[in-house]
Design a protein around this motif. Sequence first.
Motif, PDB file in Angstrom:
ATOM      1  N   UNK A  73       0.808  -1.225   0.000  1.00  0.00           N
ATOM      2  CA  UNK A  73       0.000   0.000   0.000  1.00  0.00           C
ATOM      3  C   UNK A  73       0.836   1.267   0.000  1.00  0.00           C
ATOM      4  N   UNK A  74       2.101   1.184   0.368  1.00  0.00           N
ATOM      5  CA  UNK A  74       2.951   2.376   0.383  1.00  0.00           C
ATOM      6  C   UNK A  74       3.124   2.886  -1.035  1.00  0.00           C
ATOM      7  N   UNK A  75       2.818   4.168  -1.237  1.00  0.00           N
ATOM      8  CA  UNK A  75       2.897   4.765  -2.571  1.00  0.00           C
ATOM      9  C   UNK A  75       4.270   5.358  -2.815  1.00  0.00           C
ATOM     10  N   UNK A  76       4.882   5.077  -3.977  1.00  0.00           N
ATOM     11  CA  UNK A  76       6.184   5.671  -4.279  1.00  0.00           C
ATOM     12  C   UNK A  76       6.104   7.193  -4.246  1.00  0.00           C
ATOM     13  N   UNK A  77       7.062   7.811  -3.548  1.00  0.00           N
ATOM     14  CA  UNK A  77       7.107   9.265  -3.509  1.00  0.00           C
ATOM     15  C   UNK A  77       6.233   9.894  -2.453  1.00  0.00           C
ATOM     16  N   UNK A  78       5.473   9.070  -1.703  1.00  0.00           N
ATOM     17  CA  UNK A  78       4.619   9.609  -0.650  1.00  0.00           C
ATOM     18  C   UNK A  78       5.096   9.098   0.692  1.00  0.00           C
ATOM     19  N   UNK A  79       4.799   9.880   1.727  1.00  0.00           N
ATOM     20  CA  UNK A  79       5.131   9.428   3.068  1.00  0.00           C
ATOM     21  C   UNK A  79       4.280   8.210   3.397  1.00  0.00           C
ATOM     22  N   UNK A  80       4.826   7.317   4.206  1.00  0.00           N
ATOM     23  CA  UNK A  80       4.086   6.101   4.545  1.00  0.00           C
ATOM     24  C   UNK A  80       2.786   6.414   5.265  1.00  0.00           C
ATOM     25  N   UNK A  81       2.827   7.412   6.139  1.00  0.00           N
ATOM     26  CA  UNK A  81       1.630   7.738   6.895  1.00  0.00           C
ATOM     27  C   UNK A  81       0.779   8.710   6.096  1.00  0.00           C
ATOM     28  N   UNK A  82      -0.183   8.182   5.363  1.00  0.00           N
ATOM     29  CA  UNK A  82      -1.068   9.036   4.574  1.00  0.00           C
ATOM     30  C   UNK A  82      -2.405   9.218   5.277  1.00  0.00           C
ATOM     31  N   UNK A  83      -2.462   8.856   6.566  1.00  0.00           N
ATOM     32  CA  UNK A  83      -3.684   9.070   7.321  1.00  0.00           C
ATOM     33  C   UNK A  83      -4.790   8.147   6.873  1.00  0.00           C
ATOM     34  N   UNK A  84      -6.000   8.711   6.713  1.00  0.00           N
ATOM     35  CA  UNK A  84      -7.135   7.918   6.288  1.00  0.00           C
ATOM     36  C   UNK A  84      -7.091   7.681   4.789  1.00  0.00           C
ATOM     37  N   UNK A  85      -7.520   6.525   4.387  1.00  0.00           N
ATOM     38  CA  UNK A  85      -7.549   6.208   2.957  1.00  0.00           C
ATOM     39  C   UNK A  85      -8.895   5.582   2.615  1.00  0.00           C
ATOM     40  N   UNK A  86      -9.310   5.792   1.382  1.00  0.00           N
ATOM     41  CA  UNK A  86     -10.484   5.092   0.888  1.00  0.00           C
ATOM     42  C   UNK A  86     -10.027   3.731   0.414  1.00  0.00           C
ATOM     43  N   UNK A  87     -10.588   2.698   0.967  1.00  0.00           N
ATOM     44  CA  UNK A  87     -10.152   1.338   0.660  1.00  0.00           C
ATOM     45  C   UNK A  87     -11.293   0.622  -0.046  1.00  0.00           C
ATOM     46  N   UNK A  88     -11.103   0.387  -1.329  1.00  0.00           N
ATOM     47  CA  UNK A  88     -12.072  -0.355  -2.126  1.00  0.00           C
ATOM     48  C   UNK A  88     -11.537  -1.769  -2.273  1.00  0.00           C
ATOM     49  N   UNK A  89     -12.334  -2.718  -1.926  1.00  0.00           N
ATOM     50  CA  UNK A  89     -11.823  -4.081  -1.854  1.00  0.00           C
ATOM     51  C   UNK A  89     -12.820  -5.030  -2.504  1.00  0.00           C
ATOM     52  N   UNK A  90     -12.342  -5.804  -3.439  1.00  0.00           N
ATOM     53  CA  UNK A  90     -13.206  -6.785  -4.096  1.00  0.00           C
ATOM     54  C   UNK A  90     -12.395  -8.045  -4.356  1.00  0.00           C
ATOM     55  N   UNK A  91     -12.995  -9.186  -4.148  1.00  0.00           N
ATOM     56  CA  UNK A  91     -12.291 -10.440  -4.406  1.00  0.00           C
ATOM     57  C   UNK A  91     -12.794 -11.041  -5.719  1.00  0.00           C
ATOM     58  N   UNK A  92     -11.934 -11.753  -6.394  1.00  0.00           N
ATOM     59  CA  UNK A  92     -12.342 -12.503  -7.568  1.00  0.00           C
ATOM     60  C   UNK A  92     -11.677 -13.864  -7.517  1.00  0.00           C
ATOM     61  N   UNK A  93     -12.292 -14.820  -8.159  1.00  0.00           N
ATOM     62  CA  UNK A  93     -11.741 -16.166  -8.127  1.00  0.00           C
ATOM     63  C   UNK A  93     -11.995 -16.875  -9.447  1.00  0.00           C
ATOM     64  N   UNK A  94     -11.112 -17.816  -9.748  1.00  0.00           N
ATOM     65  CA  UNK A  94     -11.264 -18.704 -10.897  1.00  0.00           C
ATOM     66  C   UNK A  94     -11.333 -20.105 -10.324  1.00  0.00           C
ATOM     67  N   UNK A  95     -12.556 -20.620 -10.241  1.00  0.00           N
ATOM     68  CA  UNK A  95     -12.779 -21.862  -9.501  1.00  0.00           C
ATOM     69  C   UNK A  95     -11.972 -23.024 -10.062  1.00  0.00           C
ATOM     70  N   UNK A  96     -11.885 -23.123 -11.391  1.00  0.00           N
ATOM     71  CA  UNK A  96     -11.218 -24.264 -12.012  1.00  0.00           C
ATOM     72  C   UNK A  96      -9.730 -24.309 -11.671  1.00  0.00           C
TER      73      UNK A  96
END
Length: 213
Positions: free
Chosen positions: A155-178
Amino acid sequence: MNAADVIELSELEKDALTEVVNIGVSRAALSLRKMIGQHVLLSVPSVEVLSFERAAGLLVQQGGDQLVAVRQSFTGAFSGGALLIFPQARSLELVRAVTGPEMSHDEVVDLEEEALTETGNVILNSCLATMANMLKRPLTMSIPQVVKGGGTDLLSQPGEEEDVGLVLFLYITFSVRERDLQGYIAMMMNMSSLIALKELLGGFIAETMAEDF
């Protein structure tokens, strides 16, 4: 009023963002399906404003502490990072799914970074381009990079400080069953981008409601 109050999304804004992300990720899944020739299953996106540490912890909770990701930064009306994430132990399975069954294990290992970069580029670009189109603001995407490590490393962004405070976290899972293959798409934005995104969502909601009447 603190920063969290300023950028906290209303339920209507969360619903609108979930719809935008859902369509973007669905098109990304279609791109992946074309690459591997197998059906891709998606979960309902989770949209939350979290601390950086909490977001990193969720990645570890879902995928373990050894992760591999294709990370792509985007800039425009809002900026941030998008990640296509896998448990490191399953990354070669994705490479094999893309390259086909004929290759030896050593050949798959040699192609791992190249194949992951190409796959991430197709999937993340498809998702971000759809979102940008729906919000009517262009986004410029960086060259994708493969990163390995724990949640904080990813999650650390190049060129940014590690502590970016609050972040919008969009999270989705996907799977390929086979193929017993499961991965995650996550996006993160810092506070200034969240404020810009909140304004765009307000315009998207107003336009959508106007079309319904």
